[in-house]
Design a protein around this motif. Structure first.
Motif, PDB file in Angstrom:
ATOM      1  N   ALA A  50      44.778  37.950  29.959  1.00 12.34           N
ATOM      2  CA  ALA A  50      44.049  37.226  30.991  1.00 12.34           C
ATOM      3  C   ALA A  50      42.714  37.827  31.210  1.00 12.34           C
ATOM      4  O   ALA A  50      42.692  39.205  31.054  1.00 12.34           O
ATOM      5  CB  ALA A  50      44.721  37.302  32.160  1.00 12.34           C
ATOM      6  N   VAL A  51      41.753  37.243  31.785  1.00 14.54           N
ATOM      7  CA  VAL A  51      40.440  37.813  32.272  1.00 14.54           C
ATOM      8  C   VAL A  51      40.450  37.701  33.884  1.00 14.54           C
ATOM      9  O   VAL A  51      40.463  36.501  34.255  1.00 14.54           O
ATOM     10  CB  VAL A  51      39.265  37.012  31.673  1.00 14.54           C
ATOM     11  N   GLU A  52      40.355  38.889  34.385  1.00 14.20           N
ATOM     12  CA  GLU A  52      40.147  38.722  36.010  1.00 14.20           C
ATOM     13  C   GLU A  52      39.042  37.889  36.503  1.00 14.20           C
ATOM     14  O   GLU A  52      38.022  38.088  36.055  1.00 14.20           O
ATOM     15  CB  GLU A  52      40.266  40.084  36.573  1.00 14.20           C
ATOM     16  N   GLY A  53      39.488  37.405  37.562  1.00 13.26           N
ATOM     17  CA  GLY A  53      37.966  36.682  38.415  1.00 13.26           C
ATOM     18  C   GLY A  53      37.752  37.400  39.610  1.00 13.26           C
ATOM     19  O   GLY A  53      38.191  38.552  39.743  1.00 13.26           O
ATOM     20  N   GLN A  54      36.687  36.816  40.179  1.00 11.86           N
ATOM     21  CA  GLN A  54      36.225  37.560  41.504  1.00 11.86           C
ATOM     22  C   GLN A  54      36.132  36.528  42.450  1.00 11.86           C
ATOM     23  O   GLN A  54      35.471  35.207  42.502  1.00 11.86           O
ATOM     24  CB  GLN A  54      34.868  38.163  40.937  1.00 11.86           C
ATOM     25  N   GLY A  55      36.139  36.972  43.950  1.00  7.12           N
ATOM     26  CA  GLY A  55      35.920  36.229  44.764  1.00  7.12           C
ATOM     27  C   GLY A  55      35.937  36.992  46.207  1.00  7.12           C
ATOM     28  O   GLY A  55      35.582  38.345  45.957  1.00  7.12           O
ATOM     29  N   VAL A  56      35.775  36.265  47.463  1.00 10.30           N
ATOM     30  CA  VAL A  56      35.906  37.049  48.680  1.00 10.30           C
ATOM     31  C   VAL A  56      37.205  37.674  49.113  1.00 10.30           C
ATOM     32  O   VAL A  56      38.176  37.136  48.767  1.00 10.30           O
ATOM     33  CB  VAL A  56      35.186  36.180  49.765  1.00 10.30           C
TER      34      VAL A  56
END
Length: 539
Positions: A243-249
């Motif tokens: 898996a590839v980690e995402g990014q957010g608030v």
């Protein structure tokens, strides 16, 4: 009006001797006292000459006693005033049993004088009216709570994104807070009045908050990539793409800010956008766990009879039975094609059914097994296979790829071959016996005089394909040297049966104690007689 008064000096005693007061009264005609009309005409006493009186009245003013004043009724004004006051007091006391004490605040909301239900509504409304301003580089949109979910209005001078608490899924247990406020600060307890503000934690619904923030500030978000599981034909195994980690608030930072705002009574709060990782729904760990389960299926798949994998199934074939999918929660699941399994089931009878194969073992004269000549094989017949495909598919869904077949087995029989070697020194002959039947017999050469072969019952304890015998230094014992002696079988110390290539004088004593045999005879005996074979040497 008629004036009635006592005559001057009329302070005389009544008939009963009690002094009477001088009274002047003015009574209106047709006066009313209490609820009764008052007769203003003087009463005439019994036995009085009314004519004389009337004449006298005409000559001078007439005087008469005023009638006695009726007894006054008791005043009940205090009672009528007290009843409403008592009812009000009871109502006040009852109210104090259901209201929150004056001065009580919860999360910056004054709830004093409210019922628990009213306080709960006020607290939830206060939270719903909170606005969060998300600030950060590149964030230009301003979205009010009312606009959120419709269109996003942009402004070049905007410093942040306004988001309403309801859109973030902000929740408090308003009822529990209100009930707690009443329990701790009831109005009937004056010592609980004007208490310190109570605080609480606000929780955000992660999905709602993420959706609202993502819509307001899409540039702050990067979607994660789920891990994947697939069958690799080259390695014949299931492999994982990480898996590839995402990014957010960071939702936790927003939640902390909303909590602080709620507890301090603010309806607007600014939150600096903090990056937080977004984990993929299908994590690498979860995908690897699924791959491990699937690979175990590939490694063990087959149709078994007992513990024997009688009919293995090729890994690629098993993989063709399986269809992978990913659930909404990211879990890797799989389904099994029963119809594809049926093809393998149809071929089972030819692979499973067989006749028994009997075993053969070599024994000594007492039946002790010296060697297995040929292994026995149990016969078997496959039973009904109508439900095998369905049952196997069900097993595979649980991760169990070992399917035990319904078979009927037929036991094999074992043939015993009791073997021994007999050496007759008188006849200079070696004979091989199997189950007391002569198999082979040859002339031999035993030890010559001085090196006579010992007699007795022995067993073969060592076997060598070739061996150098004697001593290369012929000046030393045993004063002979014979290299590469073939098919050596020791049975008594340094005495052995072996082949002799250096002479052809069999039937005569020639050796230094060993039993010399023709080369072909020695080779046959070497293969025929296992370790432990009995050797009987006699005359």
């Amino acid at each position: 009006m008629t004036d009635l008064a006592t005559r001057p000096g009329a302070d005389s005693a009544s008939d009963d001797g009690v002094p009477t007061a001088s009274v002047t009264a003015t009574i209106a005609d047709d006066a009313v006292v209490g609820d009764a009309a008052v007769d203003t005409t003087p009463a005439t006493p019994s036995g009085v000459n009314t004519t004389a009186i009337d004449n006298a009245a005409a000559a001078e003013p007439a005087y008469a006693w005023a009638p006695a004043e009726p007894a006054r009724k008791k005043k009940r004004l205090g009672l009528w005033i007290g009843i409403p006051a008592g009812v009000a007091l009871v109502a006040l006391v009852a109210a104090s049993l259901t209201l929150i004490a004056p001065g009580t605040t919860v999360g910056g909301v004054a709830v004093g004088g409210m019922t628990a239900g009213g306080a709960a509504d006020a607290l939830q409304q206060r939270l719903d009216n909170t606005t969060i301003v998300l600030t950060g580089d590149g964030v230009e949109a301003t979205v009010t709570a009312g606009q959120l979910g419709a269109s996003v209005a942009r402004s070049s001078t905007s410093t942040g994104v306004e988001i309403g608490a309801p859109e973030l899924g902000a929740r408090i247990d308003a009822k529990a807070l209100a009930d707690a406020a009443f329990a701790q600060h009831p109005a009937w307890n004056p010592t609980a009045w004007f208490s310190s503000p109570a605080t609480t934690a606000v929780t955000l619904n992660a999905d709602s908050a993420t959706a609202a923030l993502r819509k307001a500030a899409p540039r702050l978000y990067k979607d994660p990539v789920d891990a994947a599981v697939a069958f690799d034909a080259g390695s014949a195994a299931y492999v994982v793409t990480p898996a590839v980690e995402g990014q957010g608030v960071d939702i936790a930072a927003v939640q902390a800010a909303v909590t602080d705002a709620f507890n301090t009574g603010r309806t607007r709060v600014e939150v600096a956008a903090q990056a937080a990782p977004i984990e993929a729904k299908t994590t690498t760990t979860a995908a690897q766990s699924a791959a491990d389960k699937l690979n175990n299926i590939l490694n063990t798949a087959g149709f078994y009879v007992g513990t024997e994998r009688t009919v293995p199934v090729d890994k690629a074939t098993v993989a063709s039975w399986i269809t992978l999918s990913t659930g909404a929660d990211g879990a890797v699941t799989y389904d099994v094609n029963q119809a594809a399994i049926q093809t393998a089931v149809d071929a089972l009878p030819a692979a499973v059914n067989r006749a028994p194969v009997n075993a053969t073992v070599i024994t000594d004269s007492e039946g002790g097994v010296l060697q297995e000549e040929s292994a026995g094989v149990t016969g078997r017949a496959l039973g009904a296979t109508d439900n095998v495909a369905a049952a196997f598919a069900t097993q595979l869904k649980t991760g169990n790829a070992v399917y035990e077949l319904p078979v009927t087995e037929t036991a094999f029989t074992t043939t015993n071959l009791a073997r021994r070697i007999e050496v007759n020194l008188s006849e200079q002959r070696a004979t091989l016996f199997e189950n007391e039947q002569v198999v082979q017999s040859w002339l031999i050469s035993s030890g010559r005089d001085g090196y006579n072969t010992a007699t007795g019952h022995f067993r073969v304890f060592a076997k060598l394909d070739y061996q150098n015998m004697g001593n290369p230094d012929l000046t030393k014992a045993p004063n002979y040297y014979t290299p590469d002696v073939p098919n050596v079988m020791y049975y008594n110390g340094d005495e052995a049966l072996h082949g002799a290539y250096w002479h052809n004088n069999f039937g005569n004593q020639m050796s230094h104690g060993c039993v010399n045999m023709p080369l072909s005879a020695a080779a046959y005996t070497f293969d025929w007689a296992p370790m432990g074979t009995e050797v009987w040497v006699h005359y």
